[in-house]
Design a protein around this motif. Structure first.
Motif, PDB file in Angstrom:
ATOM      1  N   HIS A  33     -79.489 -16.695 -49.277  1.00 35.55           N
ATOM      2  CA  HIS A  33     -80.409 -17.587 -49.972  1.00 35.55           C
ATOM      3  C   HIS A  33     -79.685 -18.608 -50.848  1.00 35.55           C
ATOM      4  CE1 HIS A  33     -84.272 -14.936 -49.669  1.00 35.55           C
ATOM      5  NE2 HIS A  33     -83.575 -14.943 -48.555  1.00 35.55           N
ATOM      6  N   ASP A  34     -78.474 -18.278 -51.272  1.00 36.59           N
ATOM      7  CA  ASP A  34     -77.764 -19.153 -52.201  1.00 36.59           C
ATOM      8  C   ASP A  34     -77.378 -20.483 -51.572  1.00 36.59           C
ATOM      9  OD1 ASP A  34     -77.884 -17.504 -54.447  1.00 36.59           O
ATOM     10  OD2 ASP A  34     -76.163 -16.320 -53.766  1.00 36.59           O
ATOM     11  N   ILE A  35     -77.299 -20.529 -50.256  1.00 38.13           N
ATOM     12  CA  ILE A  35     -76.936 -21.784 -49.584  1.00 38.13           C
ATOM     13  C   ILE A  35     -78.030 -22.822 -49.793  1.00 38.13           C
ATOM     14  CG2 ILE A  35     -76.448 -22.837 -47.339  1.00 38.13           C
ATOM     15  CD1 ILE A  35     -75.279 -20.040 -46.546  1.00 38.13           C
ATOM     16  N   ALA A  36     -79.277 -22.444 -49.556  1.00 39.91           N
ATOM     17  CA  ALA A  36     -80.383 -23.373 -49.769  1.00 39.91           C
ATOM     18  C   ALA A  36     -80.533 -23.732 -51.239  1.00 39.91           C
ATOM     19  CB  ALA A  36     -81.688 -22.767 -49.241  1.00 39.91           C
ATOM     20  N   TYR A  37     -80.294 -22.757 -52.121  1.00 41.60           N
ATOM     21  CA  TYR A  37     -80.352 -23.053 -53.556  1.00 41.60           C
ATOM     22  C   TYR A  37     -79.353 -24.166 -53.911  1.00 41.60           C
ATOM     23  CZ  TYR A  37     -83.227 -18.959 -54.873  1.00 41.60           C
ATOM     24  OH  TYR A  37     -84.235 -18.051 -55.046  1.00 41.60           O
ATOM     25  N   ALA A  38     -78.122 -24.032 -53.426  1.00 38.62           N
ATOM     26  CA  ALA A  38     -77.089 -25.009 -53.770  1.00 38.62           C
ATOM     27  C   ALA A  38     -77.384 -26.377 -53.163  1.00 38.62           C
ATOM     28  CB  ALA A  38     -75.716 -24.514 -53.325  1.00 38.62           C
ATOM     29  N   VAL A  39     -77.829 -26.413 -51.913  1.00 43.00           N
ATOM     30  CA  VAL A  39     -78.148 -27.692 -51.274  1.00 43.00           C
ATOM     31  C   VAL A  39     -79.257 -28.404 -52.053  1.00 43.00           C
ATOM     32  CG1 VAL A  39     -79.102 -28.793 -49.211  1.00 43.00           C
ATOM     33  CG2 VAL A  39     -77.386 -26.984 -48.979  1.00 43.00           C
ATOM     34  N   THR A  40     -80.276 -27.661 -52.438  1.00 40.66           N
ATOM     35  CA  THR A  40     -81.381 -28.247 -53.200  1.00 40.66           C
ATOM     36  C   THR A  40     -80.913 -28.744 -54.563  1.00 40.66           C
ATOM     37  OG1 THR A  40     -82.934 -26.762 -52.090  1.00 40.66           O
ATOM     38  CG2 THR A  40     -83.683 -27.804 -54.133  1.00 40.66           C
ATOM     39  N   LEU A  41     -80.091 -27.948 -55.240  1.00 46.01           N
ATOM     40  CA  LEU A  41     -79.554 -28.359 -56.532  1.00 46.01           C
ATOM     41  C   LEU A  41     -78.745 -29.637 -56.404  1.00 46.01           C
ATOM     42  CD1 LEU A  41     -79.069 -27.609 -59.566  1.00 46.01           C
ATOM     43  CD2 LEU A  41     -76.974 -26.462 -58.783  1.00 46.01           C
ATOM     44  N   PHE A  42     -77.898 -29.725 -55.369  1.00 42.13           N
ATOM     45  CA  PHE A  42     -77.024 -30.883 -55.209  1.00 42.13           C
ATOM     46  C   PHE A  42     -77.829 -32.135 -54.862  1.00 42.13           C
ATOM     47  CE2 PHE A  42     -73.237 -27.969 -53.968  1.00 42.13           C
ATOM     48  CZ  PHE A  42     -73.087 -27.621 -55.293  1.00 42.13           C
ATOM     49  N   LYS A  43     -78.830 -32.000 -53.996  1.00 42.94           N
ATOM     50  CA  LYS A  43     -79.668 -33.155 -53.680  1.00 42.94           C
ATOM     51  C   LYS A  43     -80.362 -33.660 -54.949  1.00 42.94           C
ATOM     52  CE  LYS A  43     -83.738 -34.801 -51.243  1.00 42.94           C
ATOM     53  NZ  LYS A  43     -84.886 -34.491 -50.358  1.00 42.94           N
ATOM     54  N   THR A  44     -80.902 -32.736 -55.736  1.00 41.13           N
ATOM     55  CA  THR A  44     -81.601 -33.124 -56.958  1.00 41.13           C
ATOM     56  C   THR A  44     -80.648 -33.755 -57.961  1.00 41.13           C
ATOM     57  OG1 THR A  44     -83.105 -31.254 -56.582  1.00 41.13           O
ATOM     58  CG2 THR A  44     -83.155 -32.285 -58.763  1.00 41.13           C
ATOM     59  N   PHE A  45     -79.435 -33.243 -58.042  1.00 40.02           N
ATOM     60  CA  PHE A  45     -78.427 -33.830 -58.921  1.00 40.02           C
ATOM     61  C   PHE A  45     -78.176 -35.290 -58.567  1.00 40.02           C
ATOM     62  CE2 PHE A  45     -73.781 -34.793 -58.864  1.00 40.02           C
ATOM     63  CZ  PHE A  45     -73.635 -35.084 -60.217  1.00 40.02           C
ATOM     64  N   TYR A  46     -77.969 -35.558 -57.288  1.00 45.43           N
ATOM     65  CA  TYR A  46     -77.720 -36.939 -56.874  1.00 45.43           C
ATOM     66  C   TYR A  46     -78.914 -37.840 -57.200  1.00 45.43           C
ATOM     67  CZ  TYR A  46     -73.476 -35.864 -54.118  1.00 45.43           C
ATOM     68  OH  TYR A  46     -72.213 -35.515 -53.714  1.00 45.43           O
ATOM     69  N   CYS A  47     -80.116 -37.327 -57.001  1.00 49.46           N
ATOM     70  CA  CYS A  47     -81.309 -38.162 -57.157  1.00 49.46           C
ATOM     71  C   CYS A  47     -81.769 -38.291 -58.603  1.00 49.46           C
ATOM     72  CB  CYS A  47     -82.452 -37.585 -56.314  1.00 49.46           C
ATOM     73  SG  CYS A  47     -82.188 -37.677 -54.523  1.00 49.46           S
ATOM     74  N   LYS A  48     -81.523 -37.286 -59.428  1.00 53.03           N
ATOM     75  CA  LYS A  48     -82.110 -37.255 -60.769  1.00 53.03           C
ATOM     76  C   LYS A  48     -81.088 -37.365 -61.903  1.00 53.03           C
ATOM     77  CE  LYS A  48     -86.395 -36.672 -59.442  1.00 53.03           C
ATOM     78  NZ  LYS A  48     -87.438 -37.686 -59.726  1.00 53.03           N
ATOM     79  N   PHE A  49     -79.808 -37.470 -61.594  1.00 49.61           N
ATOM     80  CA  PHE A  49     -78.815 -37.466 -62.665  1.00 49.61           C
ATOM     81  C   PHE A  49     -79.045 -38.578 -63.676  1.00 49.61           C
ATOM     82  CE2 PHE A  49     -74.959 -39.325 -64.446  1.00 49.61           C
ATOM     83  CZ  PHE A  49     -74.541 -38.268 -65.248  1.00 49.61           C
ATOM     84  N   ALA A  50     -79.260 -39.792 -63.207  1.00 47.66           N
ATOM     85  CA  ALA A  50     -79.416 -40.925 -64.136  1.00 47.66           C
ATOM     86  C   ALA A  50     -80.551 -40.679 -65.117  1.00 47.66           C
ATOM     87  CB  ALA A  50     -79.637 -42.212 -63.351  1.00 47.66           C
ATOM     88  N   GLU A  51     -81.651 -40.146 -64.613  1.00 49.81           N
ATOM     89  CA  GLU A  51     -82.810 -39.835 -65.455  1.00 49.81           C
ATOM     90  C   GLU A  51     -82.471 -38.766 -66.491  1.00 49.81           C
ATOM     91  OE1 GLU A  51     -86.804 -37.251 -64.664  1.00 49.81           O
ATOM     92  OE2 GLU A  51     -86.340 -38.835 -63.197  1.00 49.81           O
ATOM     93  N   VAL A  52     -81.801 -37.700 -66.030  1.00 56.64           N
ATOM     94  CA  VAL A  52     -81.441 -36.604 -66.941  1.00 56.64           C
ATOM     95  C   VAL A  52     -80.413 -37.071 -67.960  1.00 56.64           C
ATOM     96  CG1 VAL A  52     -80.345 -34.332 -67.074  1.00 56.64           C
ATOM     97  CG2 VAL A  52     -82.033 -34.801 -65.279  1.00 56.64           C
ATOM     98  N   ASP A  53     -79.435 -37.793 -67.515  1.00 57.11           N
ATOM     99  CA  ASP A  53     -78.355 -38.226 -68.420  1.00 57.11           C
ATOM    100  C   ASP A  53     -78.868 -39.129 -69.524  1.00 57.11           C
ATOM    101  OD1 ASP A  53     -75.538 -38.225 -69.090  1.00 57.11           O
ATOM    102  OD2 ASP A  53     -75.485 -40.294 -68.381  1.00 57.11           O
ATOM    103  N   ALA A  54     -79.907 -39.894 -69.226  1.00 55.32           N
ATOM    104  CA  ALA A  54     -80.464 -40.806 -70.235  1.00 55.32           C
ATOM    105  C   ALA A  54     -81.057 -40.047 -71.416  1.00 55.32           C
ATOM    106  CB  ALA A  54     -81.523 -41.689 -69.583  1.00 55.32           C
TER     107      ALA A  54
END
Length: 469
Positions: A443-464
């Motif tokens: 299960h950890d593979i899908a967890y990591a893929v989802t986390l990484f996709k969200t990181f790429y897409c949402k980092f700017a928003e979170v970092d602000a």
């Protein structure tokens, strides 16, 4: 966000089965990127990157860097980076591997990295890697080779001849006990390989492999590549276990595989970048999304294609080109996830783990902490990732080693110190790290893929929302 755990695990198994060497891992990554619309470029050429463009290049065919440029990216803007590594501990064929003793032909090997070498005994082994081959036009080409048939074995000594193992434990000498048996040394088995020139004459040539390796080994290589033995100029070959990876456990909850450390992280980073690189995802993004898969982490990263080289700084500088000071402006805005596998709590050795930091398989990625800077995580970088994970609905865990235990390290501190970019160290939990056969959570593979996709897409928003200079 819905996750298909089984599909992600099955896809990873195909990836790791196709990647018995770093060269094959890069080749498999290239194929996935090209299918996803990424364009291959070369370091030695001038780059003309554009917003919404997706690119990748390789160095030494064992390191790969891919990046997708946001639609609103400008020089000086942030880089969102996931870093991992393509190499794993293994036995490698020596430059002069020809050994003959007690009626056997054997292949001399060198220990690469910190492997659990006892696990390499009594396994069905073969060879994979790259070969430099002379072409008909006189030029030289890099060719990948993978011999799927078991052709090598490192056999244990029978218990009847090694009674002391019960009292003294399993002891072996890495130089004398790890050479892999190839064949029985009968004359017909070690006849000159087809196509070889006269040995005396051939031995004077700088590219000749004759005398350095058994002719039978060279014949196997030439047959796999469809070339003449005389055209084999040099090679870098890893031994690997021919048993394929598989899902295991009553509910397919485990991944049973070689090279989880660190091809699982490489795969998850690759899938995360591809999933986050549609035109719709990139259209309004101000960052450039980067994936860096380095070679030689297992031996310290100090090589031309390792994380300790200037490679990655050069990449970010080139992507920042356009005005003076853009790179220096981008550094404090950027963020690196260093992804390398973590140690799950072992039910048979629970005393080896710190009491309050005992990560489980299938419970989500693990944030690694070490105040002595063996990992690059700090409160700020952890906060950012926890917020990303919250958005992604991905569970996270923490790990820290005991004070009386040595702590490993990763590319995280290397990149953080060399570039000055905020960095966090994470990884999926696994057992039997550095064994020829490791164990992780499916299960950890899908967890990591989802986390990484969200990181790429949402980092700017979170970092602000994080105001720490």
């Amino acid at each position: 966000m819905a996750m298909d755990f089984k599909a992600s695990a099955d896809k990873f198994i195909k990836f790791v089965n196709a990647s018995p060497s770093p060269f094959h891992a890069v080749q498999a990554s290239k194929a996935a990127l090209i299918e996803a619309g990424f364009k291959e470029i070369r370091e030695r050429d001038a780059w003309e990157t554009k917003p919404l463009g997706k690119y990748f290049f390789t160095r030494n065919q064992s390191t790969l860097v891919a990046f997708a440029v946001g639609g609103n990216f400008k020089p000086g803007n942030a880089f969102t980076v996931i870093g991992a590594h393509t190499d794993s501990p293994c036995l490698k064929v020596k430059p002069n591997s020809k050994l003959s003793k007690a009626g056997y032909l054997s292949v001399g090997v060198e220990c690469y990295g910190g492997g659990l070498w006892n696990t390499w005994f009594d396994r069905d082994l073969s060879l994979a890697g790259r070969v430099m081959v002379r072409q008909p036009d006189g030029n030289f080409a890099h060719k990948l080779i993978r011999v799927d048939k078991p052709i090598l074995r490192v056999p244990n000594l029978a218990i009847h001849l090694n009674r002391g193992i019960y009292s003294d434990g399993f002891k072996y000498n890495k130089e004398t006990h790890l050479p892999a048996i190839l064949a029985i040394a009968e004359k017909q088995l070690n006849a000159p390989a087809k196509g070889d020139a006269d040995k005396k004459e051939e031995g004077k040539k700088p590219f000749s492999q004759d005398g350095r390796h058994h002719s039978m080994l060279l014949e196997i290589i030439s047959k796999e590549l469809g070339c003449e033995v005389k055209d084999i100029c040099d090679f870098e070959l890893c031994l690997f276990d021919t048993q394929p990876s598989a899902l295991g456990g009553p509910a397919d909850e485990f991944v049973l595989s070689p090279r989880l450390d660190n091809l699982e992280s490489s795969f998850c980073g690759l899938e995360g970048l591809i999933a986050a690189s549609s035109d719709a995802d990139l259209k309004d993004d101000t960052t450039t999304r980067v994936l860096a898969l380095f070679d030689h982490e297992e031996v310290g990263s100090d090589s031309a294609q390792g994380a300790g080289s200037s490679l990655f700084e050069h990449v970010l500088r080139r992507l920042s080109a356009g005005r003076d000071g853009a790179f220096e402006e981008a550094v404090p805005k950027s963020y690196i996830i260093s992804s390398d596998m973590a140690h799950a709590i072992h039910p048979n050795y629970p005393e080896k783990h710190e009491a309050n930091h005992q990560p489980m398989m299938n419970a989500g990625p693990v944030i690694k902490f070490n105040t002595n800077q063996r990992y690059a995580t700090n409160a700020v970088t952890a906060l950012i990732l926890r917020r990303v994970a919250e958005i992604a609905d991905v569970p996270l865990q923490d790990v820290m080693v005991r004070n009386d235990s040595a702590c490993g390290s990763t590319i995280g501190p290397i990149l953080s110190a060399g570039l000055g970019i905020r960095t966090i160290d994470i990884g999926n939990a696994q057992l039997a790290m550095h064994s020829i056969r490791e164990m992780g959570g499916s299960h950890d593979i899908a967890y990591a893929v989802t986390l990484f996709k969200t990181f790429y897409c949402k980092f700017a928003e979170v970092d602000a929302s994080v105001t720490v200079e």
